[in-house]
Scaffold this active site. Structure first.
Site, PDB file in Angstrom:
ATOM      1  N   GLU A 176       2.739   1.444  -2.096  1.00  0.00           N
ATOM      2  CA  GLU A 176       2.409   2.849  -1.840  1.00  0.00           C
ATOM      3  C   GLU A 176       2.859   3.772  -2.976  1.00  0.00           C
ATOM      4  O   GLU A 176       3.914   4.391  -2.904  1.00  0.00           O
ATOM      5  CB  GLU A 176       3.034   3.327  -0.518  1.00  0.00           C
ATOM      6  CG  GLU A 176       2.638   4.765  -0.169  1.00  0.00           C
ATOM      7  CD  GLU A 176       3.357   5.313   1.061  1.00  0.00           C
ATOM      8  OE1 GLU A 176       3.010   6.418   1.495  1.00  0.00           O
ATOM      9  OE2 GLU A 176       4.264   4.631   1.595  1.00  0.00           O
ATOM     10  N   LYS A 213      -1.447   1.496  -0.066  1.00  0.00           N
ATOM     11  CA  LYS A 213      -1.447   2.745   0.701  1.00  0.00           C
ATOM     12  C   LYS A 213      -1.493   3.884  -0.306  1.00  0.00           C
ATOM     13  O   LYS A 213      -0.552   4.075  -1.088  1.00  0.00           O
ATOM     14  CB  LYS A 213      -0.209   2.844   1.598  1.00  0.00           C
ATOM     15  CG  LYS A 213      -0.185   4.120   2.437  1.00  0.00           C
ATOM     16  CD  LYS A 213       0.865   4.062   3.542  1.00  0.00           C
ATOM     17  CE  LYS A 213       0.880   5.370   4.327  1.00  0.00           C
ATOM     18  NZ  LYS A 213       1.778   5.329   5.507  1.00  0.00           N
TER      19      LYS A 213
END
Length: 294
Positions: A176, A213
């Site tokens: 992420e 993400k």
């Protein structure tokens, strides 16, 4: 790795619920839920209250595997129980929702326009415990604030270096590198980020699979090549501070991108709601995020 869970995350419709607020973000999450700082006198009481909030969300009939594929947990949540079962076991056995674990220790100070992850000194031990608790995958966040080639490259290098250790431990990492939605050069940051991630994906072996993400991109479908990459299990989007409606609208413009929302999932929930009010508000959020994800 649980193959059945892998197939669910890779192929089924739905989204990932982010329930992983940690030490720094917990007071904000509780305040948004209607519990102010004067309601607890120490960190233990604070975490007790946030576990009650998460338990209420997870046990709600609105928290349903028809819409929700997985849920990301804070480390303390993994070690706590819901109705006598460890949270990860309750999620999968009772709800059919795949458990993930946040493993990062927060963000370092900004340098070169980015905030790298702080060192994760106990990563091996955390991954061992995650396997014991039947966790499927992990999540770790770093943040890009401004366009800086050296900084963005360093963030992606760090994410994949740790990601490969997580893969070696038999778990699927959610990588992420968030781009701040307020960055003055958000689109330019995302273009370089896309290129750097692609380089790393192309260097993974056939048995090294990851999830990503990412902030919903300014340019729709920018991440299509990442979504279609054979080493990527799934690409999920963070809401990044957008309201539920705004995040859903932007998400719908991106084919194959699904949600992994935190604030947008829980923004209308309140500790003082009756169970009926709470479940209705959660169901509305869940269904709207699901619709945007498919």
């Amino acid at each position: 790795m649980n193959q059945k869970q892998y197939e669910k995350i890779k192929n089924e419709k739905g989204f990932i619920a982010a329930l992983d607020q940690s030490g720094g973000s917990t007071p904000k999450a509780l305040a948004a839920y209607g519990i102010q700082a004067d309601a607890y006198s120490n960190e233990d009481e604070m975490f007790d209250l946030v576990h009650e909030m998460r338990t209420r969300i997870i046990t709600s009939p609105a928290f349903d595997s028809e819409y929700i594929l997985g849920a990301i947990l804070f480390e303390q949540t993994m070690d706590r129980t819901i109705e006598g079962k460890y949270t990860g076991d309750f999620l999968y056995e009772e709800k059919g929702v795949v458990p993930f674990l946040k493993v990062d220790k927060g963000l370092a100070e900004e340098s070169n326009g980015v905030q790298m992850m702080k060192p994760i000194h106990d990563l091996d031990e955390t991954l061992r415990r995650a396997n014991e608790r039947h966790i499927f995958g992990t999540k770790m966040r770093s943040v890009i604030k401004n366009y800086n080639e050296e900084g963005i490259k360093a963030i992606v290098d760090q994410q994949f270096e740790i990601g490969k250790k997580i893969v070696a431990a038999g778990l699927v990492p959610i990588i992420e590198p968030e781009v701040d939605i307020h960055s003055p050069e958000k689109e330019k940051c995302e273009e370089l980020l896309n290129a750097e991630i692609l380089k790393h994906l192309n260097n993974l072996s056939e048995d090294e699979n990851v999830m990503l993400k990412l902030t919903i991109p300014t340019k729709a479908n920018l991440y299509k090549e990442l979504i279609d990459h054979p080493r990527v299990v799934r690409v999920v989007a963070l809401s990044g501070g957008y309201s539920t409606d705004e995040a859903n609208t932007k998400l719908k413009q991106n084919d194959g991108l699904i949600a992994s929302f935190s604030r947008a999932l829980s923004q209308d929930l309140n500790v003082n709601q009756t169970d009926e009010e709470f479940n209705t508000a959660l169901q509305k959020a869940v269904k709207s995020i699901y619709e945007a994800s498919i």
